[in-house]
Write a protein that holds these residues in place. Structure first.
Motif, short mmCIF file in Angstrom:
data_model
loop_
_atom_site.label_atom_id
_atom_site.label_comp_id
_atom_site.label_asym_id
_atom_site.label_seq_id
_atom_site.Cartn_x
_atom_site.Cartn_y
_atom_site.Cartn_z
N PRO A 294 0.80 -1.23 0.00
CA PRO A 294 0.00 0.00 0.00
C PRO A 294 0.84 1.28 0.00
O PRO A 294 0.46 2.26 -0.64
N HIS B 93 -5.45 1.21 -4.17
CA HIS B 93 -4.72 0.09 -3.56
C HIS B 93 -3.79 0.57 -2.45
O HIS B 93 -2.95 -0.19 -1.97
N ALA C 116 -3.70 3.03 1.35
CA ALA C 116 -4.58 3.28 2.49
C ALA C 116 -4.82 4.78 2.66
O ALA C 116 -5.25 5.22 3.71
N PHE D 51 -13.50 1.11 -3.41
CA PHE D 51 -12.86 0.85 -2.12
C PHE D 51 -13.62 -0.24 -1.36
O PHE D 51 -13.02 -1.13 -0.75
N LYS E 121 -12.85 -4.22 0.11
CA LYS E 121 -13.04 -4.42 1.54
C LYS E 121 -12.30 -3.39 2.38
O LYS E 121 -11.86 -3.67 3.49
N ASN E 122 -12.17 -2.20 1.85
CA ASN E 122 -11.49 -1.12 2.57
C ASN E 122 -12.53 -0.09 2.99
O ASN E 122 -12.69 0.96 2.38
N LYS E 123 -13.26 -0.40 4.06
CA LYS E 123 -14.33 0.48 4.53
C LYS E 123 -13.78 1.82 5.03
O LYS E 123 -14.40 2.86 4.82
N ASN E 124 -12.66 1.79 5.70
CA ASN E 124 -12.13 3.02 6.27
C ASN E 124 -11.79 4.04 5.19
O ASN E 124 -12.18 5.21 5.27
N SER E 125 -11.06 3.61 4.16
CA SER E 125 -10.70 4.53 3.09
C SER E 125 -11.93 4.99 2.32
O SER E 125 -11.99 6.14 1.86
#
Length: 302
Positions: free
Chosen positions: A93, A118, A120, A153, A157-161
């Protein structure tokens, strides 16, 4: 290459890196690119562990290469493969973030967006998208720039970003008024979707997708993203057919059913009423009231 034969990879790598930088400073692109590839070869052969300093060195070499050269494409592909540690992932990342920042400076927004996805760095991605939208996009598409990023995103599976890019973009974009609620229905959908992802309730997800179909049909890829999001966060089984369409085409069969034999508490009543009113309000164009009602449906609060 005496250093290499003696397995003095660190010393050799530092020498090659310095030589590449020197060649770049004199405009010798081919020689610099050759040495840059040897730097990567040294990292691979010595099985060096990934470290921030090494990633920054690789990103520096990348930034100095001719953007249109085939050597640059080969270099970044190989660098990402090394940075993944042979895990089969798409690269580290941090390296993706550094590449994204370089491409952003070059105003290569499309490639920059790929690497931000890709990384963070949701905040950096949002700022890049604001610039991309204001300089290259139409005013009517301001919501679509961030909607695509959020959905992608989530597919990764990148909920935060996903949450960070949405919040930052909507706060910083000069053409977006403070919300929620937003003037653009698509932004309201994304806001609700992020809340729904945290709750993981399929009925809420289905209602949102059904009610915002006019906005979601602006880009046919939204269907595909939502199919994947449904599988990842709401337990929706994979599609059994290869025909195009996906979740939104199946919505009439996935309408939520409310139990008729169970007592309805005040909370339950509000949530059921909100869902029913959502249909009525959306069909009559009452966006502001719709936002408030769906918020009640999702959170159980006023």
């Amino acid at each position: 290459m005496g250093y290499m034969s003696q397995s003095k990879h660190t010393e050799a790598r530092e020498l090659m890196c310095s030589g590449a930088l020197l060649f770049f400073s004199h405009g010798q692109q081919n020689s610099a690119a050759d040495l840059s590839m040897l730097v990567l070869e040294s990292l691979e052969k010595a099985e060096v562990e990934v470290a921030d300093e090494l990633l920054e060195n690789l990103a520096k070499l990348f930034s100095l290469m001719d953007p249109n050269s085939p050597e640059r494409v080969a270099f970044v592909s190989r660098a990402l493969k090394w940075s993944s540690g042979g895990s089969g992932k798409l690269g580290h990342p941090r390296l993706h973030q550094l590449l994204a920042l370089t491409l952003w400076k070059e105003q290569n927004y499309c490639e920059s967006r790929y690497h931000f996805l890709h990384s963070a760095d949701g905040e950096g991605c949002a700022h890049m998208l604001v610039e991309y939208s204001t300089s290259r996009g139409f005013r009517s598409e301001v919501d679509m720039f961030v909607a695509q990023a959020v959905l992608q995103f989530l597919c990764l599976k990148n909920k935060n970003s996903a949450s960070v890019v949405f919040t930052t973009y909507t706060q910083k974009h000069p053409s977006i008024e403070n919300g929620p609620p937003f003037v653009q229905p698509l932004l309201n959908f994304i806001w609700f979707l992020l809340l729904a992802v945290d709750g993981g309730k399929l009925t809420v997800f289905t209602v949102l997708c059904e009610q915002y179909q006019p906005s979601l049909r602006r880009d046919p890829m939204y269907n595909e993203y939502l199919d994947r999001i449904g599988q990842l966060f709401f337990g929706v089984p994979p599609k059994q057919t290869s025909s195009y369409g996906g979740l939104l085409d199946c919505l009439p069969q996935r309408q939520p059913r409310f139990p008729s034999r169970q007592p309805c508490t005040g909370f339950q009543f509000l949530r059921v009423l909100a869902r029913v009113c959502c249909c009525l309000c959306l069909s009559s164009g009452c966006e502001g009231l719709t936002v408030a009602l769906i918020h009640i449906a999702l959170t159980g609060t006023f």
